[in-house]
Design an enzyme around this catalytic site. Structure first.
Site, PDB file in Angstrom:
ATOM      1  N   LYS A  66      35.302  29.147  12.770  1.00 23.27           N
ATOM      2  CA  LYS A  66      34.177  29.882  12.118  1.00 23.27           C
ATOM      3  C   LYS A  66      34.459  30.656  10.736  1.00 23.27           C
ATOM      4  O   LYS A  66      35.595  31.468  11.031  1.00 23.27           O
ATOM      5  CB  LYS A  66      33.654  31.010  13.275  1.00 23.27           C
ATOM      6  CG  LYS A  66      32.342  31.638  12.760  1.00 23.27           C
ATOM      7  CD  LYS A  66      31.982  32.712  13.868  1.00 23.27           C
ATOM      8  CE  LYS A  66      30.838  33.455  13.558  1.00 23.27           C
ATOM      9  NZ  LYS A  66      31.074  34.274  12.388  1.00 23.27           N
TER      10      LYS A  66
ATOM     11  N   TYR B 140      38.796  36.746  18.575  1.00 24.33           N
ATOM     12  CA  TYR B 140      39.853  37.389  17.771  1.00 24.33           C
ATOM     13  C   TYR B 140      40.973  37.458  18.547  1.00 24.33           C
ATOM     14  O   TYR B 140      41.002  37.507  19.718  1.00 24.33           O
ATOM     15  CB  TYR B 140      39.456  39.005  17.356  1.00 24.33           C
ATOM     16  CG  TYR B 140      38.141  38.974  16.294  1.00 24.33           C
ATOM     17  CD1 TYR B 140      38.120  38.556  15.040  1.00 24.33           C
ATOM     18  CD2 TYR B 140      37.167  39.592  16.945  1.00 24.33           C
ATOM     19  CE1 TYR B 140      37.120  38.786  14.233  1.00 24.33           C
ATOM     20  CE2 TYR B 140      36.023  39.824  16.031  1.00 24.33           C
ATOM     21  CZ  TYR B 140      36.076  39.344  14.776  1.00 24.33           C
ATOM     22  OH  TYR B 140      34.921  39.560  13.941  1.00 24.33           O
TER      23      TYR B 140
ATOM     24  N   HIS C 238      30.922  35.615   7.375  1.00 25.46           N
ATOM     25  CA  HIS C 238      30.930  36.632   8.257  1.00 25.46           C
ATOM     26  C   HIS C 238      29.928  37.733   8.059  1.00 25.46           C
ATOM     27  O   HIS C 238      29.844  38.945   8.000  1.00 25.46           O
ATOM     28  CB  HIS C 238      32.238  37.387   8.182  1.00 25.46           C
ATOM     29  CG  HIS C 238      32.713  38.381   9.345  1.00 25.46           C
ATOM     30  ND1 HIS C 238      33.618  37.546   9.954  1.00 25.46           N
ATOM     31  CD2 HIS C 238      32.303  39.366  10.173  1.00 25.46           C
ATOM     32  CE1 HIS C 238      33.840  38.372  11.244  1.00 25.46           C
ATOM     33  NE2 HIS C 238      33.178  39.512  11.173  1.00 25.46           N
TER      34      HIS C 238
ATOM     35  N   SER D 181      30.849  37.971  21.558  1.00 26.90           N
ATOM     36  CA  SER D 181      31.826  38.523  20.858  1.00 26.90           C
ATOM     37  C   SER D 181      33.219  38.961  21.580  1.00 26.90           C
ATOM     38  O   SER D 181      33.002  39.448  22.717  1.00 26.90           O
ATOM     39  CB  SER D 181      31.335  39.734  19.838  1.00 26.90           C
ATOM     40  OG  SER D 181      32.606  40.219  19.210  1.00 26.90           O
TER      41      SER D 181
ATOM     42  N   THR E 264      37.267  32.782  14.730  1.00 19.81           N
ATOM     43  CA  THR E 264      37.018  33.476  13.425  1.00 19.81           C
ATOM     44  C   THR E 264      38.121  33.246  12.512  1.00 19.81           C
ATOM     45  O   THR E 264      39.185  34.233  12.898  1.00 19.81           O
ATOM     46  CB  THR E 264      36.584  35.142  13.681  1.00 19.81           C
ATOM     47  OG1 THR E 264      35.366  34.670  14.203  1.00 19.81           O
ATOM     48  CG2 THR E 264      36.207  35.671  12.518  1.00 19.81           C
TER      49      THR E 264
END
Length: 383
Positions: free
Chosen positions: A252, A127, A276, A104, A153
């Site tokens: 994603k 992100y 998510h 992440s 994402t």
């Protein structure tokens, strides 16, 4: 422990309520969170009986990365909050199992620490925290560290309304200074093992070393919500992201055919069907329900993966029968991490592997590569 629910219960006993609910909870009324799990049960098997399957072949490849089974550990942010070894323990367990791991953006360990500990396929979840220049520097470091693919994402137009977190005060737990923990005294004092590890690790756990803000250093956890609001990914961003990342890119957070086609138009190499984990928009399509529509739209032009609600090997088999290349699992291994660190993650993977092999045997199929739609009955309303 014989299934993932056993690990969940153990994690619940070992974590303060606010931390456990951060793993376990979803957005708003948690309808999508529950549906993600439930709808896998609506897909029914059509086994081929009287078939001897002495050995199962679970090996596959995704985007050119070889895997011992069609499973990749999904990105789970703030994993050091669950256990001090956090993302490092998870990557090591994935390495031992020969499967992939996705780091992440909001990880407590830098990318190069994971690549030093694992030679299994490593992916990075993105992100746009910090803005374009910060992201470009992050991608350069991550690629240099040997990460193979980038999962962007797409479903964070804003932070989801995670009511359990607000009710428990989880954002305050990530606040600055030890005084931020005072409101949680009744929870943490009865979890002395977790508290000792967290106090020793808190300084590092509450910063994200892969997001380096010029002049300030790693992004503090307390600033994440602001960073998400200020860094919404748009389709136009994929152009400069492609220029900054030399490897394959996956979109994603896709649950409609229209978004899948837009992603393909932007040159992605893969689609991850995901909502998510039910942590963003509630009462949207559960992942299994969305998978057929996305597969029809993609029509073989890119590899399609899926996450959301996967707790058993049977769920993995169903996803592959429907046409997914592999699955990502998040909560399943996060429970294991919270329960017992690297050993717990390894246990979660082993449970899924045993489930997967047993399901193949009972289905009368010797290899995951031989799975197809003839082995399942999918609700007609999904088709």
């Amino acid at each position: 422990m014989v299934n993932i629910e056993d690990l969940r219960r153990l994690a619940q006993r070992r974590l303060p309520r606010a931390v456990f609910d951060y793993i376990d909870g979803g957005a708003d009324g948690e309808v999508t969170l529950r549906d993600n799990r439930r709808v896998w049960d609506e897909i029914l098997f059509r086994p081929r009986n009287a078939v001897a399957v002495p050995r199962c072949d679970t090996k596959t490849s995704v985007l050119g990365c070889g895997l011992n089974m069609p499973v990749i550990l999904a990105p789970v942010g703030s994993s050091r909050l669950f256990h001090p070894d956090g993302e490092l323990a998870s990557a090591k367990a994935a390495h031992e199992a020969g499967i992939g791991y996705t780091l992440s953006t909001f990880s407590g360990y830098p990318a190069d620490a994971l690549s030093a500990a694992s030679s299994s396929p490593l992916w990075y979840q993105l992100y746009l925290a910090g803005g374009r220049s910060v992201v470009e520097a992050t991608l350069a470091r991550t690629w240099k560290a040997g990460f193979k693919a980038l999962a962007v994402t797409m479903d964070t137009n804003g932070p989801g309304n995670r009511e359990r977190d607000y009710r428990n005060g989880a954002p305050q737990l990530m606040g600055k200074g030890i005084l931020a923990m005072l409101p949680f005294a009744s929870q943490v004092l009865v979890r002395p093992r977790w508290l000792a590890g967290f106090l020793m690790d808190r300084k590092d756990a509450m910063h994200y070393p892969n997001v380096i803000i010029p002049g300030k250093g790693p992004l503090p956890a307390i600033d994440v919500q602001t960073a998400l609001r200020d860094s919404v990914v748009t389709w136009a961003d994929l152009k400069w992201i492609r220029e900054a990342w030399p490897g394959p890119i996956l979109a994603k957070g896709v649950i409609t055919g229209d978004d899948a086609l837009r992603a393909l138009d932007q040159g992605v190499g893969g689609i991850i069907v995901s909502n998510h984990g039910g942590r963003q928009l509630d009462t949207c399509y559960p992942s299994a329900r969305a998978l057929p529509e996305v597969l029809r739209a993609v029509n073989g032009r890119a590899e399609v993966l899926v996450d959301g609600g996967i707790r058993r090997g049977a769920d993995i088999v169903k996803a592959l029968c429907m046409g997914a290349k592999a699955v990502l699992v998040g909560r399943a291994y996060a429970y294991g991490l919270a329960a017992a660190g690297q050993v717990g993650v390894a246990k979660a993977i082993a449970i899924l592997k045993a489930d997967l092999e047993r399901t193949l045997v009972l289905l009368g199929c010797a290899s995951v590569r031989d799975l197809d739609g003839s082995f399942v009955d999918v609700p007609k309303s999904w088709q």
